[in-house]
Motif scaffolding. Structure first.
Motif, mmCIF file in Angstrom:
data_model
loop_
_atom_site.group_PDB
_atom_site.id
_atom_site.type_symbol
_atom_site.label_atom_id
_atom_site.label_comp_id
_atom_site.label_asym_id
_atom_site.label_seq_id
_atom_site.Cartn_x
_atom_site.Cartn_y
_atom_site.Cartn_z
ATOM 1 N N VAL A 1 2.645 3.162 11.513
ATOM 2 C CA VAL A 1 2.604 1.693 11.000
ATOM 3 C C VAL A 1 2.077 0.738 11.911
ATOM 4 O O VAL A 1 1.090 -0.170 11.471
ATOM 5 C CB VAL A 1 4.007 1.456 10.635
ATOM 6 N N ASN B 1 0.921 -1.300 0.016
ATOM 7 C CA ASN B 1 0.029 -0.180 0.136
ATOM 8 C C ASN B 1 0.835 1.363 0.001
ATOM 9 O O ASN B 1 1.266 1.729 1.045
ATOM 10 C CB ASN B 1 -0.868 -0.080 1.193
ATOM 11 N N PHE C 1 -0.540 4.310 1.827
ATOM 12 C CA PHE C 1 -0.223 4.120 3.044
ATOM 13 C C PHE C 1 1.318 5.045 3.264
ATOM 14 O O PHE C 1 1.197 6.074 4.316
ATOM 15 C CB PHE C 1 -0.183 3.020 3.723
ATOM 16 N N ARG D 1 -5.827 5.545 6.004
ATOM 17 C CA ARG D 1 -5.122 4.616 6.194
ATOM 18 C C ARG D 1 -4.846 4.020 7.361
ATOM 19 O O ARG D 1 -4.585 2.763 7.668
ATOM 20 C CB ARG D 1 -3.588 5.473 5.989
ATOM 21 N N SER E 1 -1.880 0.853 12.823
ATOM 22 C CA SER E 1 -3.048 0.915 11.964
ATOM 23 C C SER E 1 -3.596 -0.390 11.387
ATOM 24 O O SER E 1 -2.754 -1.426 11.592
ATOM 25 C CB SER E 1 -2.317 1.530 10.559
ATOM 26 N N ASN F 1 1.069 -2.330 5.074
ATOM 27 C CA ASN F 1 1.526 -0.867 5.327
ATOM 28 C C ASN F 1 3.130 -0.603 5.481
ATOM 29 O O ASN F 1 3.579 -1.421 6.562
ATOM 30 C CB ASN F 1 0.763 -0.534 6.799
#
Length: 699
Positions: free
Chosen positions: A518, A408, A411, A432, A521, A452
C-alpha cells in the motif's frame, strides 16, 4: 412568553432553509408541484405544535416567508399540500410533518410506526391508499441555528495530494473503547478532539482522517425491529445537520467544529464520507419524512412511464435525481455548507457513479461533475468517489473526470491475491504498484487519482483478511447471505483465531507485506482505522449494523506487544513514503525517461536482477518481483528505490540489478524492527512472504 405569530411576512426565496438575520428568520423551501406549504412551529420540547402558518409567497418554485422576532432554537417543520397521485409520481400528504431538507440541526428522534407512511399499509391498494394520521409526534424537528464560531487562526493544512495518507475511521468506533476518555464522551466529536486520539494519528504520520457518514442519518426500521442499529450511517436523514448521536449534548453542534480546529492544528485534514445518491426514505413503500412529501417527482428518479416506482440504482430503494437543477443545488449547497461552516477539507462520495448518472446513463460530464469542477470553493478541496453502483453500467473505475480521486478496488483485490499466493498475478500487481496507469493515465490525471487500500470499512479488516476464508456475518441477522463472497483472503491453516505460533507468524508476515504494498505504491494510500494494531471483526465483512465491540477498536489489544510492533512498523512505512520521492511519483512512469546511464524512471526485474521478459511476466508460477524507481531530487541529484517482493513460501536471495548503486536497506517486513543499514552484498535475502525496500541517492 412571546405571543404566538398569526402570519408571515413575504420574506425572500434565498437562501434556502431557515436563516436567522438577527431580527427574525427567513424560511424558504423548494417544491415545483406543491399547491401550498405550511410552516409548523413547535414548543421547545418538540411535542406541541404552537402555530401553523402558510408560506405566503412562491418565487421560481421556492416557497418562502419571514417570521419577525424568531430566534435560534426555534423548532419547526413543514406540511405540503398537493396531489396525491402516486402513478404520476406525486405523494403530497399534509398530515405528514416534513423535515426541511436544509435543516442544520435536528431535535428529537424519529419513532417508528406506520403513522410515518403516507399511505395505509396492509390493504390491497398499498401505497395508492391515503393515510390521514398526523405524523408530527413521531418526527424529529428542524432547529433554527446560529452558525457563528470562533475559528481563530485555523487554517486548512493544505496537504498536497502526493503527500496525502488517509485514515478511514468511524467517529463512534474510534473511541468507544478508550478507557482514558470519559464514558459519556466516548464515540463523539468531543472524543475525536481529545489529545490522546490526535497524538495517535500523529504517531502514525497520517495526514487526513476520513470519517464515515456524520450527516444525520436514520435508524432503519428493519434494523430496529431486529434489535440492531445502523452503525455505518449510510441512510441520510439530513444533508446539513450533524448526526445527533455524535454530540455529547444534542444542541452542541460546535463540538464538531472544535474537533476540526484541533485536528487542523495538528496538521491533519478532515474528510467526510457523504451519501447524496439516496435518502433515508427508501422505496415508494417507505416513509414520508422530507423530500418525498415536499416533491417526490422532483427529488427522486422515477421509472419512466410508471412514476409510481422509484429507480433503484443504489440498492436502497430510491435514487436522488441530480438531473433536476434544484436537487443539484441542494447537494452543492450542502457541500459548500460543510466547507464554509465546518471547514471540512474534502469528501468521499458513496456510490459516486450515481452522481454522474443522467437519463442516458453514467456521464463524466454530468451536471454534478461539471458543477463541482467549476465551483471556486469545491474544486479546491479533496474529492474522492466510490466509482460504482448497482445500476446498469455501474462500475466506472477510472472513468471519473479530472479533479476526482477514486477508490481502487482493483488494487485491493490484486494485492490480496498476490500475497495469498495466487499464480499469474505478477503483471496485475505491477499495474497496481505503478498507480493503475491503464485506468487513470488519461486527461492529464495524476497517480494520486487512485486511492489504494487493502481493507476498508466495507469488507474484512486487514487482520481478518489473513485469518478467514469464509465470511462470518451471522450476527447481522441475514443468515450470512450479506457481504461479499469473493474476499481473496486466506486463513493459512485455521479459520479464525488460533494459538498456533507458525500460523500466527505467517499471518503477520503477509499482513506486513500488504502494508508495504500500500505505502510503496504510486497513488493515494488509505489505512482502515485499527488495521495498524490488529483490529478484528471476527470475520464479519459487512458490519454495517454492528454498533458494538465487533466494530469498535479494542485499545486494550492495541497495547499488546504484537499490535504495538505493527503500529511502529506502519508509522515507519508512512515516514519512508514521505521521505522517498520515488514511492509517491507526481506523474505516471513509463520507463521512457533515463535519469542516469542505464537508470530509467521505472524498471522491472526478476529475482536474478534481470529485466523482466514477456515470458517472465506470463509465468503463472512466479511469485517474486523487483521494482526500481528513480526521481530527480529537489536539491539536485537522483533518488532511487528498489522494492523486492516475495510471495513464495520459501525465502529468496534477490540479485541487485545494474547499474551498481550504494544501496541502503530501509525496511524489511521479515525483520520489522531492524534498523536501516548499508547493503554490502550483491544479493539481498527476502523472507518468505516478505517485502524489502532499498534506497540510494545519486549526486
Amino acid at each position: 412568553m412571546a405571543p404566538v405569530p398569526t402570519r408571515l411576512l413575504p420574506g425572500r426565496p434565498d437562501p434556502l432553509g431557515a436563516t436567522w438575520d438577527g431580527l427574525g428568520v427567513n424560511f424558504a423551501v423548494f417544491s415545483a408541484n406543491a399547491e401550498r406549504i405550511d410552516l409548523c412551529l413547535f414548543d421547545p420540547s418538540g411535542r406541541r405544535e404552537v402555530a401553523r402558518l402558510s408560506l405566503p409567497e412562491c418565487t421560481d418554485e421556492v416557497w418562502h416567508g419571514y417570521l419577525p422576532e424568531a430566534r435560534p432554537g426555534q423548532l419547526y417543520g413543514y406540511r405540503a399540500y398537493g396531489p396525491y397521485e402516486p402513478r404520476r409520481g406525486h405523494r403530497f400528504n399534509p398530515h405528514k410533518l416534513l423535515l426541511d431538507p436544509y435543516a442544520r440541526q435536528l431535535h428529537g428522534e424519529l419513532r417508528w410506526s406506520d403513522v410515518l407512511l403516507g399511505y395505509r399499509p396492509g390493504g390491497g391498494r398499498t401505497d395508492l391508499s391515503f393515510d390521514r394520521r398526523d405524523s408530527a409526534p413521531a418526527m424529529p424537528k428542524g432547529v433554527v441555528v446560529d452558525d457563528s464560531f470562533a475559528w481563530g487562526d485555523d487554517r486548512n493544512p493544505g496537504t498536497p495530494w502526493d503527500r496525502t495518507v488517509i485514515y478511514e475511521a468511524h467517529v463512534r468506533g474510534l473511541t468507544m473503547r478508550r478507557e482514558d476518555i470519559a464514558p459519556r464522551e466516548r464515540g463523539t466529536f468531543r472524543a475525536l478532539a481529545e489529545p490522546q486520539v490526535i497524538e495517535h494519528l500523529q504517531s502514525l504520520g497520517v495526514t487526513a482522517i476520513e470519517l464515515l457518514p456524520i450527516q444525520a442519518f436514520l435508524q432503519d426500521r428493519f434494523l430496529v425491529a431486529r434489535g440492531l442499529k445502523n452503525y455505518w450511517g449510510y441512510s441520510t436523514l439530513s444533508f446539513f445537520a450533524p448526526e445527533p448521536r455524535y454530540l455529547v449534548e444534542s444542541w452542541m453542534r460546535n463540538e464538531l467544529k472544535v474537533a476540526v480546529r484541533r485536528l487542523h492544528g495538528a496538521g491533519i485534514e478532515v474528510l467526510m464520507d457523504v451519501v447524496y445518491n439516496h435518502t433515508a426514505e427508501g422505496s415508494e413503500l417507505g416513509p414520508t419524512l422530507s423530500w418525498r412529501g415536499l416533491d417526490n417527482a422532483s427529488y427522486y428518479r422515477l421509472v419512466p412511464g410508471d412514476e409510481r416506482h422509484c429507480i433503484n440504482d443504489t440498492g436502497t430503494g430510491n435514487t436522488v435525481n441530480l438531473s433536476h437543477p434544484r436537487v443539484l443545488q441542494m447537494v452543492m449547497d450542502s457541500l459548500r455548507y460543510w466547507v464554509t461552516e465546518y471547514r471540512i477539507d474534502g469528501f468521499r462520495f458513496d456510490l459516486g457513479t450515481i452522481l454522474g448518472r443522467e437519463g442516458h446513463g453514467f456521464d463524466p460530464g454530468s451536471g454534478f461533475f461539471d458543477a463541482v469542477r467549476q465551483d471556486p470553493m469545491l474544486s479546491r478541496v479533496k474529492l474522492i468517489s466510490e466509482p460504482w453502483d448497482i445500476g446498469p453500467g455501474g462500475y466506472q473505475l477510472g472513468n471519473h473526470p479530472p479533479g476526482f480521486a477514486e477508490w481502487n478496488d482493483r488494487f485491493r483485490d490484486g494485492t490480496r491475491r498476490f500475497w495469498r499466493g495466487d499464480g499469474g498475478i505478477r503483471a496485475e500487481l505491477a499495474a497496481r504498484l505503478t498507480g493503475s496507469a491503464e485506468l487513470f493515465d488519461r486527461r492529464r490525471r495524476r497517480p494520486w487519482a487512485g486511492v489504494n487500500f487493502v481493507a476498508s470499512h466495507d469488507g474484512y479488516t486487514l487482520r481478518d483478511t489473513v485469518s478467514y476464508e469464509e465470511k462470518h456475518n451471522h450476527a447481522n441477522g441475514e443468515d450470512n447471505r450479506d457481504g461479499h463472497n469473493d474476499n481473496y483472503s486466506r486463513n493459512w491453516g485455521v479459520e479464525g483465531e488460533t494459538g498456533d505460533a507458525t500460523i500466527r507468524a505467517t499471518r503477520l508476515a503477509v499482513l506486513r507485506a500488504m502494508l508495504v504494498t500500500v505505502f510503496a505504491s504510486a497513488g493515494t494510500p488509505m489505512l482502515l482505522a485499527g488495521d495498524e494494531m490488529l483490529r478484528t471483526q471476527g470475520g464479519n465483512n459487512n458490519a454495517y449494523n454492528q454498533d458494538n465491540e465487533t466494530s469498535w477498536i479494542d485499545w486494550a489489544l492495541a497495547a499488546t506487544p504484537e499490535a504495538e510492533a505493527l503500529r511502529r512498523f506502519t508509522a515507519r512505512l508512512v515516514a519512508l513514503r514521505q521521505r522517498l520521492p520515488p514511492l509517491r511519483p507526481a506523474t505516471f512512469l513509463h520507463g521512457a525517461t533515463e535519469l542516469r546511464p542505464g537508470l530509467n524512471d521505472i524498471s522491472w526485474f526478476d529475482q536474478h536482477g534481470k529485466p523482466m521478459t514477456p515470458e517472465a511476466w506470463n509465468d503463472p508460477e512466479a511469485r517474486t518481483l523487483a521494482l526500481r524507481r528513480a526521481a530527480a531530487a529537489e536539491a539536485g541529484g537522483v533518488d532511487v528505490t528498489l522494492l523486492l517482493l516475495n510471495a513464495d513460501a520459501a525465502g529468496h536471495a534477490f540479485a541487485l540489478p545494474q547499474p551498481t548503486l550504494d544501496w541502503r536497506l530501509m525496511l524489511d517486513s521479515g525483520h520489522p524492527d531492524a534498523a536501516d543499514r548499508p547493503v554490502l552484498d550483491e544479493a539481498v535475502p527476502v523472507a518468505p512472504r516478505g517485502a524489502v525496500l532499498l534506497a540510494a541517492r545519486l549526486a
